[in-house]
Motif scaffolding. Structure first.
Motif, short mmCIF file in Angstrom:
data_model
loop_
_atom_site.label_atom_id
_atom_site.label_comp_id
_atom_site.label_asym_id
_atom_site.label_seq_id
_atom_site.Cartn_x
_atom_site.Cartn_y
_atom_site.Cartn_z
N ILE A 86 0.85 -1.18 0.00
CA ILE A 86 0.00 0.00 0.00
C ILE A 86 0.89 1.24 0.00
O ILE A 86 1.95 1.25 0.66
CB ILE A 86 -0.97 0.01 1.20
CG1 ILE A 86 -1.97 1.16 1.04
CG2 ILE A 86 -0.22 0.07 2.52
CD1 ILE A 86 -3.13 1.08 2.01
N SER A 87 0.51 2.24 -0.78
CA SER A 87 1.28 3.47 -0.91
C SER A 87 0.48 4.64 -0.34
O SER A 87 -0.71 4.78 -0.62
CB SER A 87 1.62 3.76 -2.38
OG SER A 87 2.42 2.74 -2.92
N PHE A 88 1.17 5.48 0.46
CA PHE A 88 0.59 6.71 0.97
C PHE A 88 1.33 7.89 0.35
O PHE A 88 2.56 7.88 0.27
CB PHE A 88 0.68 6.77 2.50
CG PHE A 88 -0.12 5.70 3.19
CD1 PHE A 88 -1.49 5.84 3.39
CD2 PHE A 88 0.49 4.54 3.64
CE1 PHE A 88 -2.23 4.85 4.01
CE2 PHE A 88 -0.23 3.55 4.27
CZ PHE A 88 -1.60 3.71 4.46
N THR A 110 -2.90 4.16 -2.36
CA THR A 110 -3.06 3.20 -3.46
C THR A 110 -2.69 1.80 -2.98
O THR A 110 -1.61 1.60 -2.41
CB THR A 110 -2.17 3.57 -4.66
OG1 THR A 110 -2.47 4.89 -5.09
CG2 THR A 110 -2.37 2.61 -5.82
N TYR A 111 -3.59 0.86 -3.20
CA TYR A 111 -3.30 -0.55 -2.91
C TYR A 111 -2.71 -1.19 -4.16
O TYR A 111 -3.21 -0.98 -5.28
CB TYR A 111 -4.58 -1.28 -2.50
CG TYR A 111 -4.44 -2.79 -2.55
CD1 TYR A 111 -3.75 -3.49 -1.57
CD2 TYR A 111 -5.00 -3.51 -3.61
CE1 TYR A 111 -3.61 -4.86 -1.62
CE2 TYR A 111 -4.88 -4.89 -3.67
CZ TYR A 111 -4.19 -5.56 -2.68
OH TYR A 111 -4.05 -6.92 -2.74
N ILE A 123 -0.69 -4.33 -10.31
CA ILE A 123 -1.88 -3.57 -10.64
C ILE A 123 -2.41 -2.98 -9.34
O ILE A 123 -2.21 -3.57 -8.26
CB ILE A 123 -2.95 -4.43 -11.34
CG1 ILE A 123 -3.32 -5.64 -10.47
CG2 ILE A 123 -2.49 -4.87 -12.70
CD1 ILE A 123 -4.45 -6.47 -11.06
N GLY A 124 -3.03 -1.82 -9.44
CA GLY A 124 -3.46 -1.17 -8.21
C GLY A 124 -4.63 -0.25 -8.41
O GLY A 124 -5.00 0.11 -9.54
N ALA A 125 -5.23 0.15 -7.29
CA ALA A 125 -6.34 1.10 -7.29
C ALA A 125 -6.24 1.93 -6.02
O ALA A 125 -5.76 1.46 -4.98
CB ALA A 125 -7.68 0.37 -7.34
N GLY A 126 -6.69 3.20 -6.14
CA GLY A 126 -6.56 4.06 -4.98
C GLY A 126 -7.46 5.27 -5.01
O GLY A 126 -8.14 5.55 -6.00
N LEU A 127 -7.42 6.02 -3.90
CA LEU A 127 -8.20 7.24 -3.72
C LEU A 127 -7.25 8.40 -3.43
O LEU A 127 -6.13 8.19 -2.93
CB LEU A 127 -9.19 7.08 -2.57
CG LEU A 127 -10.19 5.92 -2.66
CD1 LEU A 127 -10.95 5.78 -1.35
CD2 LEU A 127 -11.15 6.12 -3.81
N GLN A 128 -7.69 9.61 -3.74
CA GLN A 128 -6.89 10.78 -3.40
C GLN A 128 -7.80 11.98 -3.11
O GLN A 128 -8.96 12.02 -3.53
CB GLN A 128 -5.92 11.13 -4.53
CG GLN A 128 -6.55 11.67 -5.80
CD GLN A 128 -5.51 12.06 -6.82
OE1 GLN A 128 -4.66 11.24 -7.19
NE2 GLN A 128 -5.55 13.30 -7.28
#
Length: 222
Positions: A86-88, A110-111, A123-128
């Protein structure tokens, strides 16, 4: 008798090197045979294993492309478990021009899921989320000074779907190339109640709709 001893010595001298070569050849053949049967070679101290992204637990990454839109962004990648990260991405925005002061802050998450046990591809998906505050002025000919006009608050939410690949550049130094699509939704409030457009070189800060997500990152593996 002396001739027999001399002949025996010469014969032994000629035979011993061949015996050594045969012994060495037999040893090499035995190593190859053991290796083919699944056994590792006896001498492996000279083999250096390549460092993989999965060997670490955390990455501290810089994102140079965001500097083009006046955004300082540092991303922290943390491993949850094998193949799951997971990325912050906390970020700060600042740009002061002659007639506008622009400040902001935000956070992205982003996961990432790696497609193979040792694969660097994910592959990943995330919110901002990003909040912008703009103070707008104009030059007054009478007073010969800048006159305050209005202020604007922009709140933008986003969702992203990306695919990328980590690349080992140096020991403990990795790069990341990614691309994908995203959707933005923004709300705008101005003190004068009028509609305005706010562009930050390349993007509309108050954009609502689909957008392309692409970038590079560089950082250190911990």
């Amino acid at each position: 008798m002396s001739n027999r001893f001399l002949y025996s010595t010469i014969l032994a001298f000629l035979l011993f090197p061949n015996v050594g070569v045969l012994a060495q050849s037999s040893s090499e053949n035995r190593k190859i045979w053991d290796y083919e049967r699944g056994k590792p070679p006896a001498q492996t101290s000279s083999i250096v294993m390549e460092e993989k992204i999965h060997d670490g637990k955390m990455l501290v990454m810089m994102t140079p492309q965001f500097l083009l839109i006046d955004q300082l962004r540092i991303e922290i990648d943390r491993k949850i478990k094998h193949r799951h990260w997971i990325s912050f991405a906390p970020h700060y925005v600042q740009n002061h021009t002659k007639y506008q002061t622009h400040q902001g802050f935000g956070l992205g998450a982003t996961y990432k899921w790696f497609v193979g046990m040792e694969s660097p591809v994910y592959i990943g998906a995330g919110l901002q989320f990003t909040r912008h505050t703009l103070e707008n002025t104009a030059f007054d000919d009478l007073s010969k000074m800048n006159m305050w006009l209005y202020s604007t608050n922009i709140t933008q939410y986003g969702i992203n779907a990306v695919s990328g690949r980590y690349i080992r550049l140096f020991p403990h130094i990795f790069g990341d190339i990614y691309a994908g699509v995203g959707y933005r939704f923004a709300t705008t409030n101005t003190t004068d109640g009028k509609p305005h457009e706010f562009h930050n070189r390349f993007f509309n800060l108050a954009q609502t709709g689909f957008t392309i997500v692409v970038g590079v990152r560089f950082g250190i593996l911990l």
